[in-house]
Design a protein around this motif. Sequence first.
Motif, PDB file in Angstrom:
ATOM      1  N   ALA A  99       0.835  -1.207   0.000  1.00 33.01           N
ATOM      2  CA  ALA A  99       0.000   0.000   0.000  1.00 33.01           C
ATOM      3  C   ALA A  99       0.868   1.254   0.000  1.00 33.01           C
ATOM      4  O   ALA A  99       0.532   2.236  -0.678  1.00 33.01           O
ATOM      5  CB  ALA A  99      -0.936  -0.014   1.204  1.00 33.01           C
ATOM      6  N   TYR A 136       1.735   2.063  -3.502  1.00 30.52           N
ATOM      7  CA  TYR A 136       0.672   2.754  -4.215  1.00 30.52           C
ATOM      8  C   TYR A 136       0.636   4.224  -3.824  1.00 30.52           C
ATOM      9  O   TYR A 136       0.591   5.112  -4.663  1.00 30.52           O
ATOM     10  CB  TYR A 136      -0.700   2.158  -3.853  1.00 30.52           C
ATOM     11  CG  TYR A 136      -1.103   0.958  -4.648  1.00 30.52           C
ATOM     12  CD1 TYR A 136      -1.718   1.100  -5.874  1.00 30.52           C
ATOM     13  CD2 TYR A 136      -0.901  -0.322  -4.158  1.00 30.52           C
ATOM     14  CE1 TYR A 136      -2.128  -0.012  -6.601  1.00 30.52           C
ATOM     15  CE2 TYR A 136      -1.307  -1.431  -4.873  1.00 30.52           C
ATOM     16  CZ  TYR A 136      -1.922  -1.271  -6.093  1.00 30.52           C
ATOM     17  OH  TYR A 136      -2.317  -2.364  -6.809  1.00 30.52           O
ATOM     18  N   ARG A 192       3.094   6.980  -5.002  1.00 27.37           N
ATOM     19  CA  ARG A 192       2.941   7.493  -6.360  1.00 27.37           C
ATOM     20  C   ARG A 192       1.807   8.514  -6.471  1.00 27.37           C
ATOM     21  O   ARG A 192       1.524   9.006  -7.550  1.00 27.37           O
ATOM     22  CB  ARG A 192       2.691   6.332  -7.319  1.00 27.37           C
ATOM     23  CG  ARG A 192       3.939   5.516  -7.495  1.00 27.37           C
ATOM     24  CD  ARG A 192       3.659   4.217  -8.188  1.00 27.37           C
ATOM     25  NE  ARG A 192       4.875   3.476  -8.406  1.00 27.37           N
ATOM     26  CZ  ARG A 192       5.502   2.760  -7.490  1.00 27.37           C
ATOM     27  NH1 ARG A 192       5.037   2.708  -6.264  1.00 27.37           N
ATOM     28  NH2 ARG A 192       6.603   2.104  -7.772  1.00 27.37           N
ATOM     29  N   GLU A 193       1.167   8.813  -5.377  1.00 22.88           N
ATOM     30  CA  GLU A 193       0.049   9.757  -5.394  1.00 22.88           C
ATOM     31  C   GLU A 193       0.512  11.128  -4.908  1.00 22.88           C
ATOM     32  O   GLU A 193       1.649  11.311  -4.507  1.00 22.88           O
ATOM     33  CB  GLU A 193      -1.081   9.233  -4.506  1.00 22.88           C
ATOM     34  CG  GLU A 193      -1.607   7.873  -4.923  1.00 22.88           C
ATOM     35  CD  GLU A 193      -2.144   7.831  -6.340  1.00 22.88           C
ATOM     36  OE1 GLU A 193      -2.646   8.869  -6.828  1.00 22.88           O
ATOM     37  OE2 GLU A 193      -2.061   6.773  -6.974  1.00 22.88           O
ATOM     38  N   ALA A 217      -2.829  -6.831  -4.887  1.00 19.89           N
ATOM     39  CA  ALA A 217      -2.364  -5.660  -5.641  1.00 19.89           C
ATOM     40  C   ALA A 217      -3.438  -5.203  -6.621  1.00 19.89           C
ATOM     41  O   ALA A 217      -3.687  -3.999  -6.767  1.00 19.89           O
ATOM     42  CB  ALA A 217      -1.066  -5.976  -6.377  1.00 19.89           C
ATOM     43  N   MET A 240      -6.173  -3.418  -4.709  1.00 20.04           N
ATOM     44  CA  MET A 240      -5.776  -2.062  -4.346  1.00 20.04           C
ATOM     45  C   MET A 240      -5.910  -1.125  -5.542  1.00 20.04           C
ATOM     46  O   MET A 240      -6.444  -0.017  -5.429  1.00 20.04           O
ATOM     47  CB  MET A 240      -4.339  -2.044  -3.821  1.00 20.04           C
ATOM     48  CG  MET A 240      -4.187  -2.632  -2.447  1.00 20.04           C
ATOM     49  SD  MET A 240      -2.459  -2.521  -1.902  1.00 20.04           S
ATOM     50  CE  MET A 240      -2.548  -3.413  -0.350  1.00 20.04           C
ATOM     51  N   ARG A 241      -5.437  -1.579  -6.683  1.00 14.36           N
ATOM     52  CA  ARG A 241      -5.533  -0.759  -7.893  1.00 14.36           C
ATOM     53  C   ARG A 241      -6.994  -0.506  -8.227  1.00 14.36           C
ATOM     54  O   ARG A 241      -7.386   0.624  -8.518  1.00 14.36           O
ATOM     55  CB  ARG A 241      -4.835  -1.450  -9.065  1.00 14.36           C
ATOM     56  CG  ARG A 241      -4.941  -0.648 -10.362  1.00 14.36           C
ATOM     57  CD  ARG A 241      -4.079  -1.216 -11.466  1.00 14.36           C
ATOM     58  NE  ARG A 241      -4.370  -2.575 -11.823  1.00 14.36           N
ATOM     59  CZ  ARG A 241      -5.199  -2.947 -12.800  1.00 14.36           C
ATOM     60  NH1 ARG A 241      -5.851  -2.047 -13.499  1.00 14.36           N
ATOM     61  NH2 ARG A 241      -5.380  -4.221 -13.075  1.00 14.36           N
ATOM     62  N   LEU A 284      -8.545   2.199  -6.070  1.00 17.94           N
ATOM     63  CA  LEU A 284      -8.156   3.544  -6.481  1.00 17.94           C
ATOM     64  C   LEU A 284      -8.852   3.938  -7.792  1.00 17.94           C
ATOM     65  O   LEU A 284      -9.272   5.081  -7.957  1.00 17.94           O
ATOM     66  CB  LEU A 284      -6.639   3.643  -6.629  1.00 17.94           C
ATOM     67  CG  LEU A 284      -5.857   3.491  -5.324  1.00 17.94           C
ATOM     68  CD1 LEU A 284      -4.359   3.455  -5.603  1.00 17.94           C
ATOM     69  CD2 LEU A 284      -6.200   4.596  -4.342  1.00 17.94           C
ATOM     70  N   ASP A 291      -5.271   2.011 -15.923  1.00 16.75           N
ATOM     71  CA  ASP A 291      -6.082   0.833 -15.612  1.00 16.75           C
ATOM     72  C   ASP A 291      -6.560   0.149 -16.889  1.00 16.75           C
ATOM     73  O   ASP A 291      -6.460  -1.069 -17.008  1.00 16.75           O
ATOM     74  CB  ASP A 291      -7.279   1.227 -14.743  1.00 16.75           C
ATOM     75  CG  ASP A 291      -8.141   0.023 -14.410  1.00 16.75           C
ATOM     76  OD1 ASP A 291      -7.634  -0.908 -13.761  1.00 16.75           O
ATOM     77  OD2 ASP A 291      -9.321   0.008 -14.814  1.00 16.75           O
ATOM     78  N   GLU A 328       2.055  -4.816 -11.937  1.00 18.67           N
ATOM     79  CA  GLU A 328       1.294  -4.572 -10.697  1.00 18.67           C
ATOM     80  C   GLU A 328       2.203  -4.700  -9.479  1.00 18.67           C
ATOM     81  O   GLU A 328       2.159  -3.866  -8.574  1.00 18.67           O
ATOM     82  CB  GLU A 328       0.133  -5.557 -10.586  1.00 18.67           C
ATOM     83  CG  GLU A 328      -0.931  -5.283 -11.601  1.00 18.67           C
ATOM     84  CD  GLU A 328      -2.315  -5.240 -11.011  1.00 18.67           C
ATOM     85  OE1 GLU A 328      -2.494  -5.445  -9.805  1.00 18.67           O
ATOM     86  OE2 GLU A 328      -3.227  -4.969 -11.793  1.00 18.67           O
ATOM     87  N   TYR A 377       5.200  -1.739  -9.933  1.00 22.81           N
ATOM     88  CA  TYR A 377       4.757  -0.353  -9.887  1.00 22.81           C
ATOM     89  C   TYR A 377       3.842  -0.067  -8.710  1.00 22.81           C
ATOM     90  O   TYR A 377       4.033   0.880  -7.976  1.00 22.81           O
ATOM     91  CB  TYR A 377       4.061   0.021 -11.200  1.00 22.81           C
ATOM     92  CG  TYR A 377       3.693   1.475 -11.276  1.00 22.81           C
ATOM     93  CD1 TYR A 377       4.648   2.440 -11.552  1.00 22.81           C
ATOM     94  CD2 TYR A 377       2.391   1.886 -11.056  1.00 22.81           C
ATOM     95  CE1 TYR A 377       4.315   3.781 -11.610  1.00 22.81           C
ATOM     96  CE2 TYR A 377       2.039   3.224 -11.115  1.00 22.81           C
ATOM     97  CZ  TYR A 377       3.007   4.167 -11.388  1.00 22.81           C
ATOM     98  OH  TYR A 377       2.668   5.495 -11.429  1.00 22.81           O
ATOM     99  N   PHE A 378       2.854  -0.907  -8.532  1.00 23.71           N
ATOM    100  CA  PHE A 378       1.879  -0.647  -7.488  1.00 23.71           C
ATOM    101  C   PHE A 378       2.270  -1.269  -6.152  1.00 23.71           C
ATOM    102  O   PHE A 378       2.004  -0.695  -5.107  1.00 23.71           O
ATOM    103  CB  PHE A 378       0.497  -1.150  -7.902  1.00 23.71           C
ATOM    104  CG  PHE A 378      -0.074  -0.389  -9.056  1.00 23.71           C
ATOM    105  CD1 PHE A 378      -0.512   0.905  -8.913  1.00 23.71           C
ATOM    106  CD2 PHE A 378      -0.161  -0.976 -10.299  1.00 23.71           C
ATOM    107  CE1 PHE A 378      -1.035   1.617  -9.977  1.00 23.71           C
ATOM    108  CE2 PHE A 378      -0.682  -0.288 -11.382  1.00 23.71           C
ATOM    109  CZ  PHE A 378      -1.119   1.011 -11.215  1.00 23.71           C
TER     110      PHE A 378
END
Length: 192
Positions: A40, A43, A46-47, A85, A88-89, A92, A132, A150, A153-154
């Motif tokens: 998490a 993720y 990257r925000e 993962a 989670m994606r 978002l 996505d 995934e 990156y995530f």
Amino acid sequence: MSTPRDSANVTRLIADWQAGKAGAADALFHQVYQELRRMARGYIARERQDHTLTPTGLVNQACLRMLDDEHVDAKNRAHFFAIVATKMRHYLVDYARRRNAVKRNKGAAHEPFEDELYQLTQDRVDEILALDEALERLAQEEPLQSQIVEMRYFGGYTQEEIAEMLGISLKKVRNEWYMAREWLKEVLRAEN
């Protein structure tokens, strides 16, 4: 990094959970909680810097989605983390879609968002939705590449960790990661 013993224990807990064994879900999520928080953080890193969603909030949402899904069929530890993962994606992305709908319908009545949800700019929303869609296409064409993207990156995993979790060579991970990145760049450029 997990040990082979940890991996075997997680795999056993997954099987127990899927078999409906009492307490297995709690034991499983307790066992993997710190690793899920690490994912998490990947993720959230990257925000935007000023968002309010915490790693804990994202983990909790992903876990709730896992528990609500009656057809989770994780084969082992690596597959379980790949599914998380994705959850989670999707969480978002779902938020980004809701945010887009609210922006299109300003003034219209809508459900309030959870307090933990962070505020995305419109550019970030569009970027998340485009990524996505591209990842969904990549998953259909090259499932391994999609899984590596995934996780890398995530999930924030290193290439070495991905190789270990998926049981493939580091060279294979590097090659698939490179090809996936190039494919995604091309697809995302074409959509702009």
